[in-house]
Design an enzyme around this catalytic site. Structure first.
Site, PDB file in Angstrom:
ATOM      1  CB  SER A  24     -77.180 -41.691  38.707  1.00 62.64           C
ATOM      2  OG  SER A  24     -76.869 -42.383  37.530  1.00 62.64           O
ATOM      3  CE  LYS A  27     -76.424 -39.306  35.079  1.00 60.44           C
ATOM      4  NZ  LYS A  27     -76.717 -40.659  35.509  1.00 60.44           N
ATOM      5  CB  SER A  84     -80.752 -40.868  35.811  1.00 54.92           C
ATOM      6  OG  SER A  84     -79.522 -40.975  36.478  1.00 54.92           O
ATOM      7  CE  LYS A 195     -79.725 -38.193  38.657  1.00 55.05           C
ATOM      8  NZ  LYS A 195     -80.409 -39.492  38.686  1.00 55.05           N
TER       9      LYS A 195
END
Length: 240
Positions: A24, A27, A84, A195
């Site tokens: 992720s 992202k 997320s 993140k």
């Protein structure tokens, strides 16, 4: 890798150019393109993005959007950056570029423009197990720096620990609590984001941003064996 944000100076590195699956962390680039679209006036924070059947079908971490459900772009950004949400990422990719594939082409163009020499994306959320979806600790630091330097407002979202959103669907309306996946927000003084990521092939990844005494640092960790190790290693880098 440990990078100082304003100058791009690398303070510490270990295998910085080793290509791995980012899960992720992908992202971060998705967020850059969303904020690019807002900056250019193509979309606004108040825009309503509609969830397609395809976006709803994403597994992994999600915020349980229903097909046809509308959320503002700002709420979708929160779903992506705080919780997320894979479903929210795909819904926004479709909102910005029409299809996820068109969006991913832009992700790769943007990566090239940033000098991310060892990065290639095949989706907008990092759920894929494709060997063609990869980046490196150094490239993660580059895109993290671009996001926080160019669009510092992202840090107002990435530093939120918990926030409720409201699902409005055919079944009525219901509250859903977004909880931040980045535990460093609670344990590391000055941490503002950015993140996390984890899949079976990527293991546990993190791009951590912290600011103290006017200095902003980015610590990027890939392929940690468990969640605690990625947070511990990022904290050790930032302390150093």
């Amino acid at each position: 890798i440990l990078m100082e944000a304003s100058t791009k100076s690398v303070i510490y590195e270990k295998a910085p150019d080793e290509r791995r699956s980012p899960a992720s962390i992908t992202k971060i680039m998705t967020a850059i393109l969303i904020f690019d679209a807002i900056e250019s006036g193509k979309i606004s924070l108040e825009d309503e993005a509609v969830t397609s059947a395809y976006a709803k079908s994403m597994g992994g971490s999600q915020v349980y959007l229903e097909e046809g459900e509308k959320q503002t772009a700002e709420t979708m950004i929160k779903c992506i950056v705080i919780a997320s949400g894979n479903d929210a990422s795909v819904a926004m990719a479709e909102h910005v570029a029409g299809t996820e594939q068109a969006f991913v082409e832009r992700m790769n163009e943007r990566a090239k423009d940033l000098g991310m020499k060892n990065t290639h994306f095949v989706d907008c959320c990092g759920l894929t197990e494709s060997q063609e979806h990869y980046t490196t600790p150094y490239d993660i630091a580059l895109m993290s720096r671009e996001l926080i330097s160019r669009y510092p407002e992202v840090l107002t979202y990435s530093s939120v620990w918990m926030e409720d959103i409201t699902h409005v669907t055919r079944k009525g309306s219901s509250k859903f609590t977004l909880t931040n996946t980045n535990k460093l927000l609670r344990s590391y003084e000055g941490c503002m984001g950015l993140k996390t990521g984890s899949t079976s092939i990527a293991k546990y990844c993190l791009s951590a941003v912290a600011e103290r005494n006017g200095i902003t640092l980015i610590a990027s960790v890939m392929a940690a064996p468990d969640p605690k190790t990625r947070f511990r290693d990022a904290a050790a880098l930032l302390n150093y």
